[in-house]
Structures are given as structure tokens and as C-alpha cells.
Design a protein around this motif. Structure first.
Motif, PDB file in Angstrom:
ATOM      1  N   CYS A  43       0.839  -1.207   0.000  1.00  0.00           N
ATOM      2  CA  CYS A  43       0.000   0.000   0.000  1.00  0.00           C
ATOM      3  C   CYS A  43       0.871   1.252   0.000  1.00  0.00           C
ATOM      4  N   ALA A  44       1.938   1.215   0.822  1.00  0.00           N
ATOM      5  CA  ALA A  44       2.832   2.371   0.888  1.00  0.00           C
ATOM      6  C   ALA A  44       3.492   2.622  -0.460  1.00  0.00           C
ATOM      7  N   ASP A  45       3.901   1.513  -1.124  1.00  0.00           N
ATOM      8  CA  ASP A  45       4.537   1.646  -2.443  1.00  0.00           C
ATOM      9  C   ASP A  45       3.554   2.219  -3.452  1.00  0.00           C
ATOM     10  N   LYS A  46       2.285   1.762  -3.377  1.00  0.00           N
ATOM     11  CA  LYS A  46       1.253   2.267  -4.288  1.00  0.00           C
ATOM     12  C   LYS A  46       1.012   3.752  -4.060  1.00  0.00           C
ATOM     13  N   ASP A  47       0.970   4.165  -2.783  1.00  0.00           N
ATOM     14  CA  ASP A  47       0.767   5.583  -2.461  1.00  0.00           C
ATOM     15  C   ASP A  47       1.916   6.431  -2.988  1.00  0.00           C
ATOM     16  N   ASN A  48       3.141   5.908  -2.813  1.00  0.00           N
ATOM     17  CA  ASN A  48       4.311   6.649  -3.299  1.00  0.00           C
ATOM     18  C   ASN A  48       4.276   6.805  -4.808  1.00  0.00           C
ATOM     19  N   LYS A  49       3.908   5.713  -5.491  1.00  0.00           N
ATOM     20  CA  LYS A  49       3.825   5.780  -6.948  1.00  0.00           C
ATOM     21  C   LYS A  49       2.729   6.744  -7.386  1.00  0.00           C
ATOM     22  N   GLY A  50       1.609   6.759  -6.603  1.00  0.00           N
ATOM     23  CA  GLY A  50       0.528   7.694  -6.924  1.00  0.00           C
ATOM     24  C   GLY A  50       0.978   9.130  -6.791  1.00  0.00           C
ATOM     25  N   ASP A  51       1.751   9.401  -5.717  1.00  0.00           N
ATOM     26  CA  ASP A  51       2.279  10.751  -5.519  1.00  0.00           C
ATOM     27  C   ASP A  51       3.238  11.123  -6.638  1.00  0.00           C
ATOM     28  N   GLU A  52       4.091  10.153  -7.018  1.00  0.00           N
ATOM     29  CA  GLU A  52       5.035  10.403  -8.107  1.00  0.00           C
ATOM     30  C   GLU A  52       4.298  10.685  -9.413  1.00  0.00           C
ATOM     31  N   GLN A  53       3.240   9.890  -9.690  1.00  0.00           N
ATOM     32  CA  GLN A  53       2.488  10.083 -10.922  1.00  0.00           C
ATOM     33  C   GLN A  53       1.792  11.435 -10.938  1.00  0.00           C
ATOM     34  N   LYS A  54       1.294  11.855  -9.753  1.00  0.00           N
ATOM     35  CA  LYS A  54       0.652  13.168  -9.672  1.00  0.00           C
ATOM     36  C   LYS A  54       1.644  14.280 -10.005  1.00  0.00           C
ATOM     37  N   ILE A  55       2.869  14.129  -9.486  1.00  0.00           N
ATOM     38  CA  ILE A  55       3.907  15.121  -9.795  1.00  0.00           C
ATOM     39  C   ILE A  55       4.201  15.138 -11.287  1.00  0.00           C
ATOM     40  N   ILE A  56       4.318  13.945 -11.876  1.00  0.00           N
ATOM     41  CA  ILE A  56       4.581  13.844 -13.319  1.00  0.00           C
ATOM     42  C   ILE A  56       3.438  14.456 -14.117  1.00  0.00           C
ATOM     43  N   ASP A  57       2.196  14.143 -13.698  1.00  0.00           N
ATOM     44  CA  ASP A  57       1.020  14.694 -14.393  1.00  0.00           C
ATOM     45  C   ASP A  57       0.999  16.218 -14.305  1.00  0.00           C
ATOM     46  N   ASP A  58       1.339  16.753 -13.121  1.00  0.00           N
ATOM     47  CA  ASP A  58       1.365  18.209 -12.951  1.00  0.00           C
ATOM     48  C   ASP A  58       2.426  18.855 -13.848  1.00  0.00           C
ATOM     49  N   ILE A  59       3.587  18.195 -13.924  1.00  0.00           N
ATOM     50  CA  ILE A  59       4.660  18.715 -14.784  1.00  0.00           C
ATOM     51  C   ILE A  59       4.224  18.703 -16.240  1.00  0.00           C
ATOM     52  N   ASN A  60       3.629  17.580 -16.668  1.00  0.00           N
ATOM     53  CA  ASN A  60       3.174  17.471 -18.059  1.00  0.00           C
ATOM     54  C   ASN A  60       2.079  18.479 -18.374  1.00  0.00           C
ATOM     55  N   ALA A  61       1.174  18.689 -17.400  1.00  0.00           N
ATOM     56  CA  ALA A  61       0.110  19.678 -17.599  1.00  0.00           C
ATOM     57  C   ALA A  61       0.700  21.072 -17.746  1.00  0.00           C
ATOM     58  N   GLY A  62       1.712  21.360 -16.932  1.00  0.00           N
ATOM     59  CA  GLY A  62       2.381  22.658 -17.039  1.00  0.00           C
ATOM     60  C   GLY A  62       3.060  22.839 -18.378  1.00  0.00           C
ATOM     61  N   ARG A  63       3.680  21.768 -18.860  1.00  0.00           N
ATOM     62  CA  ARG A  63       4.330  21.827 -20.170  1.00  0.00           C
ATOM     63  C   ARG A  63       3.304  22.043 -21.274  1.00  0.00           C
TER      64      ARG A  63
END
Length: 261
Positions: A43-63
Motif C-alpha cells: 500500500c505504501a509503495d502504491k501511495d508513493n507511486k501515486g504521488d510520483e504520478q501526480k507530480i509527473i502529471d502536474d509537470i506534463n500539464a504545465g508543459r
């Protein structure tokens, strides 16, 4: 360093159960001011990956937004028409409703028009919404990821003529190629005044270059069919109609005249 070692030595282990992943080994962590059991590692690994994906999505949205802003800036749509969309075009009669539908379908199916090099001519009465619909098409295409540039005949000709002067930063060919390059070029105020031979030559170079590269063009003019064909020349007019290019006649009363009444 000793504090860290002490924490590690004080770890207790127990078997806990996760509703999603079943049994796992939990560790009882004792810190100076608090203590806790570790959660399910999956669960912790899934949460971390979710946080990472959110950061990636935010970066891509900004781009994407940066690209959109840059594309909008290069589109050079006049400030007066920056808010023009198909949704706020006011159709006042069956013919204006048909014009709206024609230009909207052109924008929605632009991939087909691009493949065929299919252009569009919007011509007729002043104040009937020709520029509104053309700007709406530009906004719609930019939202789809295409490039669109809005210019008047005088601005296009001026951008080419500026290359003739001393200290010009680009050549005549580069200025013309800059108007050939966009997926869609909108040329407004065609035939406002019957131009010189140089103006006609430059306009022909731009439209013919786009024709050869299969790049669609939208022409906006207040002229009727006959005078517009005379202004553009038979060859240019035929190129704009080739591949299924349409001429939409705006022959109803002016919106601006009604608003002022």
C-alpha cells in the motif's frame, strides 16, 4: 548516529493483516516522541507511486499549458477576437446558422482538411461574423494541438516587404515560409484595397506555397465572388477551391449595424 541505532534495536516485529494484500510483517518503531507500527509495504509503495504520478502529471500539464500559451501567442489572433468561440456566435437566420455549422465542421474534421489541403473562403457582407467564425476555428484547432496563424493581407505583405530593407533579420523567402509553415493560415481583409503588382505577387507566393505543401488556408473578404476572384486571380482562386474547398457567402444583415440601431 547513536539515536538511529537505538531506534533500530528497539524494533519489534508482528504479523498484521491488510484488507487488500493480506498478511505482512509490521515493525513497531519507537522514536523519542512517538511510536507506531509500519503499514502494508505494498500500500505504501502504491501511495508513493501515486504521488510520483501526480507530480509527473502536474509537470506534463504545465508543459502542455506552456506549449498552448506559446502557440496562442504565435497565432497572433487580434485581442478583439480572443474570446470568439463557436459557442458565442449568434446565428440570426438560417444562412448564418448554416455558416456556423460549416466552419465548425471544418474545424472539427480538420485532420481531413489537412490531408486534402482543403481551404475555406468566407466572403460577403461586413459585420456578419466572418472573422468571429475564423477566430473560433483557430481556437478550436490550437486546442487540438494544431498550429494556426491569423494575419491580414496588409500585415502579411508588410512582413515580407520588411525583409527588403537594410538590416533585415530574415530573408524574403524566410518571411514567406513563416506564413506557409502553420497548419492553418487565416488571411483577413482580402481585397480591402486592390493592391499593387508586388502585393499580388506576395499573396500568390504565400497561397501557392501553402497549396503545394497541402496546407489549408481560410480567406476572409468583404468582396462578392466576382470581385474576389478578380483580386486573387483565377489560379489562386482555383487553388483555394481545389480538394473540396468551400466558399461560404455571408449575405445577411450586419450584426454590428443591428447592435448600433
Amino acid at each position: 548516529m547513536m539515536e538511529v541505532s537505538k531506534v533500530i534495536q528497539d524494533l519489534d516485529t508482528a504479523t498484521h493483516n491488510c484488507d487488500q494484500h493480506g498478511e505482512y510483517q509490521s515493525q513497531h518503531v519507537k522514536l523519542r516522541s512517538t511510536q507506531f507500527w509500519t503499514t502494508c509495504p505494498q500500500c505504501a509503495d502504491k501511495d508513493n507511486k501515486g504521488d510520483e504520478q501526480k507530480i509527473i502529471d502536474d509537470i506534463n500539464a504545465g508543459r502542455r499549458q506552456a506549449v498552448m500559451n506559446n502557440t496562442m501567442q504565435r497565432a497572433a489572433i487580434p485581442p478583439r477576437f480572443m474570446d470568439r468561440r463557436f459557442a458565442n456566435y449568434r446565428a440570426t437566420c438560417p444562412n448564418s446558422a448554416k455558416a456556423l455549422e460549416t466552419v465548425r465542421e471544418y474545424a472539427e474534421n480538420f485532420a481531413d482538411s489537412l490531408a486534402a489541403g482543403r481551404s475555406l473562403i468566407l466572403m460577403g457582407t461586413v459585420g456578419t461574423g466572418k472573422t468571429h467564425l475564423a477566430a473560433s476555428a483557430a481556437h478550436a484547432l490550437i486546442a487540438q494541438g494544431y498550429t494556426a496563424v491569423f494575419t491580414s493581407v496588409l500585415s502579411a505583405v508588410r512582413s515580407v516587404k520588411e525583409t527588403y530593407g537594410h538590416g533585415a533579420t530574415q530573408t524574403e523567402r524566410q518571411a514567406i515560409n513563416a506564413l506557409i509553415a502553420p497548419d492553418l493560415l487565416i488571411i483577413d481583409e482580402v481585397g480591402v484595397q486592390f493592391g499593387s503588382a508586388t502585393e499580388e505577387m506576395i499573396l500568390f507566393e504565400i497561397i501557392n506555397g501553402r497549396y503545394e505543401q497541402m496546407k489549408p488556408t481560410i480567406i476572409i473578404s468583404n468582396l462578392a465572388m466576382g470581385p474576389l476572384k478578380e483580386y486573387l486571380g483565377e489560379r489562386v482562386f482555383d487553388r483555394l477551391r481545389e480538394g473540396g474547398g468551400k466558399a461560404v457567402v455571408f449575405n445577411w444583415d450586419s450584426h454590428r449595424a443591428k447592435a448600433a440601431a
